[in-house]
Design an enzyme around this catalytic site. Structure first.
Site, short mmCIF file in Angstrom:
data_model
loop_
_atom_site.label_atom_id
_atom_site.label_comp_id
_atom_site.label_asym_id
_atom_site.label_seq_id
_atom_site.Cartn_x
_atom_site.Cartn_y
_atom_site.Cartn_z
CE LYS A 1 -4.24 1.27 2.34
NZ LYS A 1 -5.03 1.54 1.15
N1 PMP Z 1 -7.68 -2.89 -2.52
C1 PMP Z 1 -7.14 -1.66 -2.56
C2 PMP Z 1 -6.51 -1.19 -3.81
C3 PMP Z 1 -7.20 -0.84 -1.43
O1 PMP Z 1 -6.68 0.38 -1.45
C4 PMP Z 1 -7.84 -1.32 -0.26
C5 PMP Z 1 -7.93 -0.45 0.95
N2 PMP Z 1 -6.81 -0.61 1.78
C6 PMP Z 1 -8.37 -2.62 -0.27
C7 PMP Z 1 -8.28 -3.38 -1.43
C8 PMP Z 1 -9.03 -3.20 0.93
O2 PMP Z 1 -8.08 -3.45 1.94
P1 PMP Z 1 -8.46 -3.41 3.47
O3 PMP Z 1 -9.63 -4.27 3.67
O4 PMP Z 1 -7.24 -3.93 4.16
O5 PMP Z 1 -8.74 -1.98 3.81
#
Ligand code: PMP
Length: 312
Positions: free
Chosen positions: A159
């Protein structure tokens, strides 16, 4: 979407400073090249005070993202964890979105920012449903003409700040075309995920989501929903999803920290589950909200209570 609501204080490089004082120099490396990593975390109201959902897992992912970019965070996971909890207490906030970020700061414009100091900040601010009334009514999505970047170019499991220009372009297109959100295809033309959410489909009573090989961020909400589904006796599979699978789905929904569990009721103008949120989606959404609000004792291990820190 509404502008963010300022809170009183932000944790910035080891100190709590007023919101307006948490400033960065225009020559920060991360600003020029996107060389930073971040997290999106939520806290919720529970009977035992504000609690952060899966804080340890988010902090662990922050460090994993940082490692992929050879960015050394000059704090320990324990320090960032207690700073996050103290931030909620100091700001007297309950239901928040928490944004930790670590980035190469100003020193040089060389591409390998070896000499740049790493700055770290954590902000917490009130945030309602990310996709607005979509959380109850469901959202209308398009399949984006912007493809999700491939792991051969950029690590899809990280991320990192710069990676999000890909999502920005997909959202811009979706909103321009009158949709609420975009679904990315990956470089192979398979379904990947939303701009900031993972995707699930429901078919014949079972749920299906794709895995890391599809180029998606392995979401913490996605993993939570898979575990919650097991407790509900809903069969789950992790496998690639094709565009044809989307069209044939009985129900679709997004998962994400910001989006929580959001039903999808329309893809490119074609109604899903009759244009209303489907029953399995709603069951999972309800169970997810029970978990994050501390109403399911099986999953209170996922909650980090801010008041516990305050009273310790
Ligand atoms: N995919 C992307 C591209 C994201 O930015 C996110 C948000 N973090 C997610 C999936 C979902 O991840 P999470 O459930 O850990 O927030």
């Amino acid at each position: 979407m509404a502008p963010f609501t300022k809170s009183d204080t932000i944790w910035f490089n080891g100190a709590f400073v007023p919101w307006d004082a948490a400033r960065v120099h225009v020559m920060a490396h991360g600003l020029h090249y996107g060389t930073g990593v971040f997290e999106g975390i939520r806290s919720y109201e529970t009977d035992d005070g504000p609690a952060v959902f899966r804080l340890d897992d988010h902090i662990a992912r922050l460090f994993a993202s940082a490692a992929l970019y050879e960015l050394e965070i000059p704090y320990t996971a324990a320090e960032l964890t207690s700073a996050t909890l103290e931030l909620l207490t100091r700001n007297r906030l309950t239901r928040t979105y928490i944004r930790p970020i670590a980035f190469f700061d100003a020193h040089s414009l060389t591409l390998w920012p070896r000499e740049c100091p790493v700055s770290v900040a954590i902000a917490a601010m009130p945030l309602g449903a990310y996709l607005g009334e979509g959380i109850t009514k469901g959202v209308r999505v398009c399949i984006s003409s912007v493809r999700r970047f491939d792991a051969s170019a950029i690590p899809t499991t990280a991320k990192a700040c710069g990676q999000y220009v890909n999502s920005v372009r997909a959202v811009q297109e979706a909103l321009r075309r009158g949709f609420d959100e975009a679904i990315f295809l990956n470089q192979r033309g398979e379904v990947a995920e939303g701009s900031g959410e993972n995707l699930f489909l429901v078919k014949d009573g079972a749920i299906l989501t794709n895995g890391e090989e599809a180029g998606v961020l392995p979401g913490i909400t996605r993993a939570s929903v898979l575990e919650i589904a097991a407790t509900l006796g809903i069969p789950a599979r992790v496998a690639p999803i094709s565009v044809a699978d989307l069209s044939a789905a009985d129900e679709l929904f997004f998962t994400g920290t910001a989006a929580e569990v959001t039903p999808i009721v329309d893809v490119d103008g074609r109604a899903v589950s009759g244009g209303t949120p489907g029953p399995i989606t709603l069951r999972l959404q309800e169970s997810f909200f029970d978990v994050v609000h501390g109403r399911d004792p099986r999953f209170t291990r996922w909650l980090a209570y801010a008041d516990a820190l305050a009273s310790s």
